[in-house]
Design a protein around this motif. Structure first.
Motif, PDB file in Angstrom:
ATOM      1  N   PRO A 130      37.368  36.771  32.552  1.00 41.07           N
ATOM      2  CA  PRO A 130      37.912  37.793  33.460  1.00 41.07           C
ATOM      3  C   PRO A 130      36.836  38.445  34.323  1.00 41.07           C
ATOM      4  O   PRO A 130      37.077  38.748  35.501  1.00 41.07           O
ATOM      5  N   GLU A 131      35.624  38.646  33.772  1.00 41.47           N
ATOM      6  CA  GLU A 131      34.582  39.326  34.561  1.00 41.47           C
ATOM      7  C   GLU A 131      34.165  38.468  35.755  1.00 41.47           C
ATOM      8  O   GLU A 131      33.857  38.987  36.829  1.00 41.47           O
ATOM      9  N   ARG A 132      34.183  37.147  35.583  1.00 48.76           N
ATOM     10  CA  ARG A 132      33.833  36.262  36.715  1.00 48.76           C
ATOM     11  C   ARG A 132      34.965  36.245  37.738  1.00 48.76           C
ATOM     12  O   ARG A 132      34.729  36.229  38.946  1.00 48.76           O
ATOM     13  N   LEU A 133      36.208  36.245  37.256  1.00 46.45           N
ATOM     14  CA  LEU A 133      37.347  36.278  38.182  1.00 46.45           C
ATOM     15  C   LEU A 133      37.316  37.573  38.993  1.00 46.45           C
ATOM     16  O   LEU A 133      37.607  37.585  40.183  1.00 46.45           O
ATOM     17  N   ARG A 134      36.905  38.666  38.327  1.00 40.90           N
ATOM     18  CA  ARG A 134      36.856  39.952  39.041  1.00 40.90           C
ATOM     19  C   ARG A 134      35.823  39.912  40.157  1.00 40.90           C
ATOM     20  O   ARG A 134      36.047  40.421  41.250  1.00 40.90           O
ATOM     21  N   ARG A 135      34.699  39.237  39.898  1.00 38.27           N
ATOM     22  CA  ARG A 135      33.663  39.144  40.939  1.00 38.27           C
ATOM     23  C   ARG A 135      34.133  38.302  42.126  1.00 38.27           C
ATOM     24  O   ARG A 135      33.630  38.427  43.222  1.00 38.27           O
ATOM     25  N   MET A 136      35.112  37.434  41.874  1.00 37.77           N
ATOM     26  CA  MET A 136      35.615  36.588  42.974  1.00 37.77           C
ATOM     27  C   MET A 136      36.619  37.334  43.854  1.00 37.77           C
ATOM     28  O   MET A 136      36.970  36.877  44.933  1.00 37.77           O
ATOM     29  N   ARG A 137      37.130  38.471  43.358  1.00 35.85           N
ATOM     30  CA  ARG A 137      38.197  39.160  44.090  1.00 35.85           C
ATOM     31  C   ARG A 137      37.764  39.572  45.496  1.00 35.85           C
ATOM     32  O   ARG A 137      38.487  39.347  46.458  1.00 35.85           O
ATOM     33  N   LEU A 138      36.556  40.187  45.608  1.00 39.12           N
ATOM     34  CA  LEU A 138      36.149  40.730  46.905  1.00 39.12           C
ATOM     35  C   LEU A 138      36.014  39.617  47.960  1.00 39.12           C
ATOM     36  O   LEU A 138      36.643  39.696  49.024  1.00 39.12           O
ATOM     37  N   PRO A 139      35.231  38.541  47.673  1.00 39.40           N
ATOM     38  CA  PRO A 139      35.164  37.485  48.697  1.00 39.40           C
ATOM     39  C   PRO A 139      36.540  36.888  49.028  1.00 39.40           C
ATOM     40  O   PRO A 139      36.824  36.592  50.195  1.00 39.40           O
ATOM     41  N   LEU A 140      37.411  36.788  48.035  1.00 41.96           N
ATOM     42  CA  LEU A 140      38.739  36.235  48.314  1.00 41.96           C
ATOM     43  C   LEU A 140      39.585  37.189  49.152  1.00 41.96           C
ATOM     44  O   LEU A 140      40.317  36.767  50.050  1.00 41.96           O
ATOM     45  N   LEU A 141      39.440  38.488  48.867  1.00 43.04           N
ATOM     46  CA  LEU A 141      40.166  39.484  49.670  1.00 43.04           C
ATOM     47  C   LEU A 141      39.716  39.416  51.124  1.00 43.04           C
ATOM     48  O   LEU A 141      40.540  39.447  52.045  1.00 43.04           O
ATOM     49  N   VAL A 142      38.387  39.309  51.327  1.00 40.00           N
ATOM     50  CA  VAL A 142      37.853  39.221  52.693  1.00 40.00           C
ATOM     51  C   VAL A 142      38.398  37.958  53.367  1.00 40.00           C
ATOM     52  O   VAL A 142      38.847  37.989  54.521  1.00 40.00           O
TER      53      VAL A 142
END
Ligand code: SF4
Ligand code: SF4
Length: 442
Positions: A130-142
């Protein structure tokens, strides 16, 4: 001496560590009742891509009549693990145990290509953290909010990527703000039960609104909800892909986390996770410190729809004027035998019209990581399901598994359909809160 015994017990091409059980294999009487519900047999009509054919291949390997060569392995890689064959089988063949043992043998005893190894490693190192998925959120949101995704898709730029990467991009969920679930949510009114909430990995980070809705509904129905923040991935993806050793470690940590939470029931809202935790007794059978605790833990696990249909409804349901198609996730309907409960929950919402999707036993093609490792077959199955849904002219599709949400959204979009796909609990939550269903997908 022990090694020698193990070698003697070694079953043909399989190693001695829990080969597929001959007892289960021999229960298959080759009647073929499972064939019409097997997605790969429906697609290709090949015996070796049917449950009966795969069981025969296991028997051949266990008798040493074949090796685990590339062709043999390909028939198991193409199995979705959807368990539709188990529901259809009149002889009670536990195909789930067979395919799980076979996949673990394949991962231990055969070598995958470097590209395949890398792809699988990426998925396991990402989707179970989950911690790695959370780090992916921002670039994916952008990527999504800047319009870049629309441009890239519109210009067909993704076609230069390998097919498996294209499949991953096509399945990206539409991200919104992350809704956190508190460690403890108090019950509304008199406390009826203290329940734990399994947060999942993809569900926690990419479908946080589903976990938030689950906690709200449970609280509204008089449950105190404990969501241990330290809980790891439950290991479902790893078990389903044959990565047994890593799955065992995650299962132990999950049990530890929920034992500390001291709850009567553990609630799951992702069918793949639910079917996995209910089988912890089997997964941890060789672990002296955990074997009994795993059985006790598994007995506490329930899908959210199971618990809510057991409890007398307390929260008032308000009108939701929607025509809804319910999609049975395979890991809910076949692996857990949960079919009537989500339908009962939806039917309890005033104004909601529930419709059935034809071919309900057949998988939509999601099946854990199947749509990422076998994108062609998954696309065919997704298109088939989306075509059936389109004919129903519904406002929304409800289901109980994040993988199915992604798979069907992507398949409906390929047909130019923007029909939203949501978790069943989100509709119940909207009804209890007096919100319109449309607020979920606006
Ligand atoms: S698990 Fe699904 S895909 Fe695999 S053999 Fe059974 S019905 Fe077919
Ligand atoms: S329905 Fe059961 S017994 Fe019949 S072929 Fe399929 S697995 Fe074997």
């Amino acid at each position: 001496m022990e090694d020698l015994t193990a070698k003697q017990e070694c079953a043909g091409a399989f190693d001695a560590h829990h080969p597929p059980s001959s007892e289960i294999i021999d229960k298959c009487v080759h009647c073929g009742f499972c064939l019409p519900v097997c997605p790969t047999y429906v697609l290709w009509g090949q015996e070796m891509d049917s449950p009966r054919g795969r069981i025969y291949l296991m028997k051949m390997a266990s008798e040493g009549a074949t090796e685990m060569n590339a062709t043999w392995v390909s028939h198991f890689d193409s199995c979705l693990g959807c368990m539709a064959c188990m529901t259809a089988c009149p002889s009670g063949v536990d195909y789930g145990k067979l395919i799980e043992a076979t996949r673990a043998q394949i991962e231990r005893e055969t070598e995958r290509s470097p590209g395949e190894k890398l792809h699988r490693r990426f998925m396991f190192e990402t989707f179970t953290r989950p911690e790695r998925l959370r780090r992916m959120r921002l670039p994916l949101l952008v990527y999504q909010k800047s319009g870049l995704q629309a441009v890239v898709r519109g210009l067909g730029l993704l076609k230069v990527l390998p097919k498996k990467m294209q499949a991953m991009e096509a399945l990206l969920p539409k991200l919104g703000p992350r809704e956190a679930v508190a460690e403890v949510t108090a019950a509304v009114g008199t406390n009826r039960r203290r329940v734990g909430l399994l947060l999942g990995c993809v569900q926690r980070e990419f479908f946080s609104q589903v976990n938030a809705a689950t906690a709200r509904v449970l609280a509204a129905e008089g449950c105190e909800v404990v969501a241990p923040q330290a809980q790891p991935c439950c290991g479902a993806l790893l078990v389903h892909a044959g990565e047994e050793a890593a799955a065992v470690e995650l299962a132990k940590r999950t049990i530890d986390a929920f034992e500390r939470a001291d709850v009567e029931t553990v609630i799951t809202n992702a069918a793949g996770c639910g079917s996995n935790v209910k089988e912890y007794g089997h997964l941890l059978r060789d672990e002296p410190e955990y074997a009994e605790r795993a059985i006790a833990f598994a007995a506490k696990c329930k899908d959210i729809s199971e618990l809510l249909t057991e409890l007398e409804p307390r929260a008032r349901r308000q009108r939701l004027k929607l025509r809804v198609a319910f999609h049975d996730s395979c890991h809910l309907q076949h692996a857990q035998g949960v079919r009537s409960q989500p339908r009962a929950l939806l039917s309890s919402i005033p104004g909601l019209e529930l419709t059935e999707i034809p071919e309900a036993p057949i998988c939509c093609g999601s099946a854990g990581i199947f749509n990422l490792v076998q994108p062609d077959a998954a696309t065919e199955l997704g298109d088939r399901k989306a075509g059936l849904i389109t004919q129903l002219k519904v406002d929304v599709v409800a289901t109980g598994n994040p993988g199915c949400v992604l798979q069907m959204q992507s398949a409906l979009a390929r047909l130019g359909q923007m029909t939203p796909v949501v978790h069943t609990i989100q509709l119940l939550d909207a009804s209890i809160r007096g919100e319109s269903g449309e607020s979920l997908w606006r």
